[in-house]
Design an enzyme around this catalytic site. Structure first.
Site, PDB file in Angstrom:
ATOM      1  N   ALA A  22       0.837  -1.203   0.000  1.00 48.78           N
ATOM      2  CA  ALA A  22       0.000   0.000   0.000  1.00 48.78           C
ATOM      3  C   ALA A  22       0.872   1.253   0.000  1.00 48.78           C
ATOM      4  CB  ALA A  22      -0.905  -0.007   1.225  1.00 48.78           C
ATOM      5  N   CYS A  52      -3.973  -7.953   5.474  1.00 51.17           N
ATOM      6  CA  CYS A  52      -3.716  -6.606   5.991  1.00 51.17           C
ATOM      7  C   CYS A  52      -4.059  -6.533   7.474  1.00 51.17           C
ATOM      8  CB  CYS A  52      -4.532  -5.571   5.222  1.00 51.17           C
ATOM      9  SG  CYS A  52      -4.248  -3.879   5.824  1.00 51.17           S
TER      10      CYS A  52
END
Length: 339
Positions: free
Chosen positions: A19, A102
């Protein structure tokens, strides 16, 4: 060689979907350095369905990046399936990846990302729903478990396979570990031995030798490189060559590092505009400069800069200083040898 569905990679090296990093500017550099598969940073399924402009930009795939995996996340089945359909029909990504690794609270609290690691039945239901709705191969990226008391990597990978997933990437840490401690390659090996779909190993691969060791110790089909490639796409190229020939190529020079850093910045400017891109490049430049002598003195300047040309001037002056230092050191070495 690594093959996912009918998509065949030219080697076993995969760029992780980081990310804030894996946008087209960096992904294209990784591809130019030879990476077999590049993965885009994760995108919210609900954001895709709502179709806001920033999200649409995140779905862009340059033809030169292919094969490419585009990662989505979400805890709501309807929006995740609809998002997968958008990726399937409206983008030229090759693979649809579902994030279940995540650890960020803002992701896990919406029953997404690593939260799935606690429930293999949910994994099966969600992956099966996506697989049934799309034509592109569906894969999953996961961690070993939620915490040290809840490690269900084998069961979770088997659920992915039963649901029709074509591959699974396993980061050898739990959600609780975040990015600390050591990756558990033994669990990655157990996953590989428990499923017939390709398994890609991830975690603590920061040198080409690490990649070789992971392949040998775990039997995985591919090696995913994440933080080891930050400001260091040469790690990808050097790993590919090392796995292919056994030759360990030299590290890049400071001049070469800065050349690629400026290319990275210019591509990011083309994507985002100068104001946003230069600010975003600050963290990347800190990574590119890591380990270079004298770089500490210019990092403060870089962190304040907002203009492309001024940033380039700082970097070029730094490179000139590096060359002068190298010449002085070489001259001193010659004089020492003569005396």
């Amino acid at each position: 060689m690594l093959k996912i569905g009918d998509i065949e990679m030219k080697n076993q090296v995969v760029l992780a979907p980081m990310a804030g990093v894996c946008n087209p500017a960096f992904r294209l550099i990784a591809k130019e350095f030879g990476t077999g598969l590049v993965c885009a940073e994760m995108v919210s399924g609900k954001a895709i369905v709502h179709g806001n402009q920033r999200t649409q930009e995140m779905l862009f795939v340059d033809e030169r990046e292919k094969p490419l995996s585009l990662q989505i996340f979400g805890g709501d089945r309807i929006s995740l399936v609809e998002a997968a359909k958008v990726v399937d029909k409206q983008t030229n990504a090759d693979i649809i990846d579902i994030n279940m690794g995540c650890p960020a609270p803002k992701v896990t609290k919406i029953d997404a990302g690593a939260r799935w690691l606690l429930d293999s039945n949910k994994i099966y239901d969600m992956v099966a729903a996506v697989v049934d709705a799309v034509e592109k191969p569906v894969t999953v990226k996961m961690r070993t478990g939620w915490d040290s008391d809840h490690i269900y990597a084998v069961e979770n990978a088997q659920a992915v396979e039963r649901a029709g997933g074509k591959a699974v990437s396993v980061h050898g840490r739990t959600r609780e570990q975040l990015y600390t401690g050591h990756a558990d390659w033994d669990i990655i090996k157990q996953v590989k031995e428990s499923v017939s779909i390709p398994v890609i190993g991830n975690g603590d691969v920061v040198t080409p030798e690490d990649a070789r060791r992971m392949l040998d110790q775990t039997g995985v089909d591919g090696v995913m490189i994440g933080r080891g490639a930050l400001g260091n796409p040469w790690m990808l190229y050097r790993t590919i060559e090392y796995l292919k020939t056994g030759e360990l190529l030299p590290e890049p020079s400071g001049e070469e590092k800065i050349r690629i850093a400026i290319l990275h910045m210019d591509r990011l400017i083309a994507l985002r505009g100068e104001a946003v891109a230069v600010r975003e490049m600050r963290k990347h430049l800190a990574w590119y400069l890591k380990g270079l002598k004298g770089s500490a003195r210019i990092k403060d300047e870089i962190m304040e800069e907002t203009k492309r040309d001024e940033m380039v001037k700082i970097l070029e002056n730094f490179v000139a200083g590096l060359k002068e230092r190298e010449e002085r050191e070489a001259h001193a070495a010659e004089e020492t040898a003569v005396s």
